[in-house]
Design an enzyme around this catalytic site. Structure first.
Site, PDB file in Angstrom:
ATOM      1  N   CYS A   2      46.334  29.077  51.411  1.00  0.00           N
ATOM      2  CA  CYS A   2      45.422  29.063  52.554  1.00  0.00           C
ATOM      3  C   CYS A   2      45.968  28.200  53.687  1.00  0.00           C
ATOM      4  CB  CYS A   2      44.083  28.488  52.136  1.00  0.00           C
ATOM      5  SG  CYS A   2      43.339  29.368  50.770  1.00  0.00           S
ATOM      6  N   ARG A  27      52.425  31.432  55.475  1.00  0.00           N
ATOM      7  CA  ARG A  27      52.051  30.746  54.242  1.00  0.00           C
ATOM      8  C   ARG A  27      51.552  31.717  53.170  1.00  0.00           C
ATOM      9  NH1 ARG A  27      50.985  25.199  55.018  1.00  0.00           N
ATOM     10  NH2 ARG A  27      49.405  25.202  53.396  1.00  0.00           N
ATOM     11  N   TRP A  73      44.114  32.735  50.852  1.00  0.00           N
ATOM     12  CA  TRP A  73      44.898  33.320  49.755  1.00  0.00           C
ATOM     13  C   TRP A  73      43.978  33.265  48.541  1.00  0.00           C
ATOM     14  CZ3 TRP A  73      46.945  31.764  44.998  1.00  0.00           C
ATOM     15  CH2 TRP A  73      47.976  32.571  44.495  1.00  0.00           C
ATOM     16  N   ASN A  99      41.282  24.523  51.894  1.00  0.00           N
ATOM     17  CA  ASN A  99      42.501  24.916  51.164  1.00  0.00           C
ATOM     18  C   ASN A  99      42.512  24.097  49.885  1.00  0.00           C
ATOM     19  OD1 ASN A  99      45.052  25.546  50.224  1.00  0.00           O
ATOM     20  ND2 ASN A  99      46.121  24.266  51.724  1.00  0.00           N
ATOM     21  N   GLY A 100      42.503  24.758  48.732  1.00  0.00           N
ATOM     22  CA  GLY A 100      42.505  24.041  47.460  1.00  0.00           C
ATOM     23  C   GLY A 100      41.520  24.680  46.502  1.00  0.00           C
ATOM     24  N   GLU A 487      68.458  33.510  40.646  1.00  0.00           N
ATOM     25  CA  GLU A 487      68.009  33.512  42.044  1.00  0.00           C
ATOM     26  C   GLU A 487      68.124  34.918  42.639  1.00  0.00           C
ATOM     27  OE1 GLU A 487      66.299  31.728  43.811  1.00  0.00           O
ATOM     28  OE2 GLU A 487      66.775  32.151  45.882  1.00  0.00           O
ATOM     29  N   LYS A 491      64.915  36.881  44.175  1.00  0.00           N
ATOM     30  CA  LYS A 491      64.869  37.376  45.561  1.00  0.00           C
ATOM     31  C   LYS A 491      64.487  38.853  45.570  1.00  0.00           C
ATOM     32  CE  LYS A 491      64.594  34.556  47.440  1.00  0.00           C
ATOM     33  NZ  LYS A 491      64.691  33.233  46.931  1.00  0.00           N
ATOM     34  N   GLU A 494      60.742  39.472  44.472  1.00  0.00           N
ATOM     35  CA  GLU A 494      59.641  39.009  45.314  1.00  0.00           C
ATOM     36  C   GLU A 494      59.503  39.790  46.606  1.00  0.00           C
ATOM     37  OE1 GLU A 494      59.625  34.809  46.277  1.00  0.00           O
ATOM     38  OE2 GLU A 494      61.750  34.786  46.694  1.00  0.00           O
ATOM     39  N   HIS A 510      71.963  39.674  22.944  1.00  0.00           N
ATOM     40  CA  HIS A 510      70.856  39.251  22.078  1.00  0.00           C
ATOM     41  C   HIS A 510      69.535  39.910  22.466  1.00  0.00           C
ATOM     42  CE1 HIS A 510      73.439  36.291  20.182  1.00  0.00           C
ATOM     43  NE2 HIS A 510      73.907  36.048  21.388  1.00  0.00           N
ATOM     44  N   LYS A 609      53.820  30.981  50.793  1.00  0.00           N
ATOM     45  CA  LYS A 609      55.036  30.221  51.064  1.00  0.00           C
ATOM     46  C   LYS A 609      55.024  28.908  50.301  1.00  0.00           C
ATOM     47  CE  LYS A 609      58.889  29.074  52.967  1.00  0.00           C
ATOM     48  NZ  LYS A 609      60.076  29.638  52.293  1.00  0.00           N
TER      49      LYS A 609
HETATM   50  O1  M6R Z   1      58.299  24.550  48.478  1.00  0.00           O
HETATM   51  P1  M6R Z   1      58.937  24.629  47.111  1.00  0.00           P
HETATM   52  O2  M6R Z   1      60.414  24.644  47.181  1.00  0.00           O
HETATM   53  O3  M6R Z   1      58.429  23.570  46.194  1.00  0.00           O
HETATM   54  O4  M6R Z   1      58.476  26.019  46.546  1.00  0.00           O
HETATM   55  C1  M6R Z   1      58.811  26.410  45.256  1.00  0.00           C
HETATM   56  C2  M6R Z   1      58.574  27.886  45.051  1.00  0.00           C
HETATM   57  O5  M6R Z   1      57.241  28.199  45.274  1.00  0.00           O
HETATM   58  C3  M6R Z   1      59.458  28.747  45.972  1.00  0.00           C
HETATM   59  O6  M6R Z   1      60.816  28.461  45.813  1.00  0.00           O
HETATM   60  C4  M6R Z   1      59.219  30.230  45.679  1.00  0.00           C
HETATM   61  O7  M6R Z   1      59.701  30.573  44.422  1.00  0.00           O
HETATM   62  C5  M6R Z   1      59.871  31.081  46.775  1.00  0.00           C
HETATM   63  N1  M6R Z   1      59.008  32.165  47.153  1.00  0.00           N
HETATM   64  C6  M6R Z   1      61.167  31.675  46.344  1.00  0.00           C
HETATM   65  O8  M6R Z   1      61.736  32.487  47.306  1.00  0.00           O
END
Ligand code: M6R
Length: 614
Positions: A2, A27, A73, A99-100, A487, A491, A494, A510, A609
């Protein structure tokens, strides 16, 4: 997660609020709303994008100079109009954005229902606004005091902006566990409130970051007043924020993510040079001096982080163990504190985080601090909660990262952790000065190496076009390139919603090998290191089962190139520095696949975000 924006002042509020909401879109959210205080409280809410909300706002609100707004959110309840914020109390007087999560909302809701309150939606926030009303009704308190009393009984995390139409010259803001910043101007006539600096910075660079449990009264013509939730007065520090607004726009790029990928030569360079002495290239972490001894003599470093930052943590594990010979454990922050981990005062607990606000990482740090560990963060946002709460912070200088898929923050994190490992190696006499110098000199070439990879972007795009119908991918890597396989898979999933799994290459036999068939491509990170021959064998095993292969290889590769269907070539650098290079074609690959599939690259569905709730 949020986003909150609030304004009280002399200007037309709704424009400022809607513009602010657009800047908070990155966000992640699924509905949006705004409340402005005219003679009465006017509320507009819409599911979906801020543009829907903007179009729904009645333009007769021109002279209104105070309001609060929110991007939601969804946590409790679907993204409907009823669940969207702002929420209003039953008597229509109080309105708030949140937010929370209020964790004991069910308990409070039962009490409210018993006392005759009714609810339109399912959110914990609607419970809180009515709980504030109940306290006002029963105890005859001002809005400021009613909020404080209510928060004494509310568990969980919150950043809140609250208006009470009975006190139309005031806005109350408060936080615990969720970020909130207040923008001050030279006069005390106007105040800005937001979840982060980005929507405020075009109006003022003077920001106050609230601490947990602080309650602020913003009143036109009065100096901002801060107390804790028990009414004890608190002082506050004003920070001058130096954030270049041009850098927070897409410029000529189609998406923030693409711009951020292409910014990496500059962001890696900024990050490196911020921690290098200009005259002799010695590594220098500002303000580390006091803690240096502890770090150098640490019996163990525990890295806590989430998502992409967790992958940077694994790269860090390889680097620190190899160069400094300090044992490193890398933990998912979300799991760490729930398994009663053994932490001692000789441990260094290091958080890696772009935002510095990720709820699980922050909680893991707080837990470790309470157990006596020294806390350290590698973080990209100045003044973030982690940076403020840790014993030491080494910043990454990647600039604001707006794309939800983290790219330039990752390479900046790897740059910092590389410097740290070299420095620790040197201080612990595990590597020679010559070795340290040669690694630093090589690190300084990485920005131009990354630029060379950009020259192959058209080829990467062409390869991506072949995979837009693919439903599942396997990513393999080994040694320090294993986290790059993770990673690459993250990517892709997501932003393109294609299922992808990252695995250590040797683990394929395995289990994952059972999935290999013509329709399941395998991406192998196979730059030329001590595992190269083994990776070539893995590739043969995939081919023998008709699996297509995309391989990340060095420019001078001779074998993998014969086996793979497609290759992404990257310049060869030292093994330890290869991850920061190998990740780049995978960032571009996932970007192009997502664009070909018509996905919303910068705001992928369901993602936020910065994940500020558990
Ligand atoms: O702000 P942070 O680096 O702590 O965030 C961690 C994850 O939420 C963040 O890396 C998330 O996995 C991204 N969407 C990856 O692209």
């Amino acid at each position: 997660m949020c986003g909150i924006i609030g304004y009280i002042g002399t200007k037309q509020a709704s424009n400022i609020l809607v513009k602010g909401l657009k800047k908070l879109e990155y966000r992640g959210y699924d509905s949006a709303g705004i409340a402005i205080l005219d003679k009465d409280i006017l509320i507009y809410k819409q599911p979906g994008k801020v543009i829907n909300l903007e179009e729904s706002i009645d333009h007769q609100v021109e002279n209104v100079t105070m309001g609060i707004a929110h991007t939601r959110w969804a946590t409790h309840g679907e993204p409907t109009v009823d669940n969207a914020h702002p929420h209003t109390s039953n008597n229509g007087d109080i309105v708030l954005v949140h937010n929370g999560i209020i964790e004991n909302y069910k308990f409070l809701k039962d009490e409210l229902i018993e006392k005759g309150f009714s609810f339109e939606g399912q959110t914990d926030t609607e419970v809180l606004v009515n709980y504030i009303q109940l306290i006002q009704d029963e105890q005859g308190l001002s809005i400021e005091d009613a909020v404080k009393k209510a928060l004494q009984n509310a568990n969980g995390a919150y950043a809140l902006a609250i208006i009470d139409k009975k006190e139309p010259n005031k806005m109350i803001v408060t936080r615990k566990g969720s970020p909130l910043a207040i923008g001050l101007t030279d006069s005390n006539d106007e105040f800005y409130v937001a979840s982060d600096a980005i929507p405020i910075i075009e109006y003022t660079q003077s920001l106050v970051y609230l601490n947990d449990n602080e309650v602020v009264v913003l009143e036109r013509g009065q100096k901002m007043k801060v107390t804790d939730i028990y009414g004890v007065e608190k002082s506050y520090k004003v920070k001058k924020i130096d954030l270049n607004l041009d850098k927070v726009s897409k410029g000529d790029y189609e998406h923030y993510m693409l711009k951020e990928i292409f910014e990496q030569p500059a962001t890696i360079k900024n990050t490196l040079y911020s921690h290098l002495n200009h005259e002799n290239s010695d590594i220098h972490f500002e303000n580390l001096d006091e803690l240096k001894e502890k770090l150098v003599n640490a019996s163990r470093i525990i890295i806590v982080s989430c998502g992409t930052s967790w992958h940077a943590g694994i790269v860090g594990e390889y680097l620190i163990e190899e160069l400094a010979r300090i044992p490193v454990e890398v933990e998912y922050a979300s799991e760490f504190r729930y398994r009663n981990p053994i932490i001692t005062k000789d441990d260094i607990v290091m958080a890696i985080s772009q935002s510095g606000e990720t709820a699980d990482t922050l909680a893991a740090l707080r837990y470790s601090k309470a157990q006596g560990a020294t806390t350290f963060s590698i973080c990209n946002v100045f003044g973030s909660s982690m940076a403020r709460e840790c014993d030491f912070t080494a910043y990454t200088y990647a600039g604001a990262e707006i794309g939800v898929a983290s790219t330039k923050a990752f390479t900046a994190q790897v740059a910092v952790v590389s410097l740290l490992a070299i420095q620790l190696g040197l201080e612990r006499n595990q590597i020679t000065q010559e070795k340290a110098n040669s690694l630093v000199e090589e690190l300084k070439t990485i920005p131009s190496v990354v630029n060379q990879i950009f020259a192959t972007d058209d080829h990467i795009k062409k390869v991506a076009k072949n995979y837009t119908e693919t439903t599942s991918f396997l990513f393999l890597g080994r040694g320090i390139n294993f986290p790059i396989a993770l990673e690459g898979a993250l990517k892709l999933k997501e932003i393109s919603y294609i299922h992808a799994e990252g695995y250590p290459a040797a683990e394929m036999k395995h289990g994952p090998i059972a999935m290999i068939e013509e329709s399941l491509p395998t991406v192998i990170v196979a730059t030329n290191n001590e595992y190269y021959d083994k990776l070539v064998s893995n590739a043969q095993e995939v081919k023998a089962r008709k699996g297509p292969i995309v391989a990340v290889v060095n420019d001078d590769d001779t074998e993998m190139i014969q086996i793979a269907d497609h290759v992404f070539k990257v310049p060869r650098v030292s093994d330890l520095l290869q991850p920061i290079v190998s990740v780049v074609p995978l960032q571009l690959f996932s970007y192009h696949v997502a664009v070909f599939k018509g996905c919303n690259v910068d705001q992928p569905r369901n993602l936020a975000k910065s994940v500020t709730v558990e």
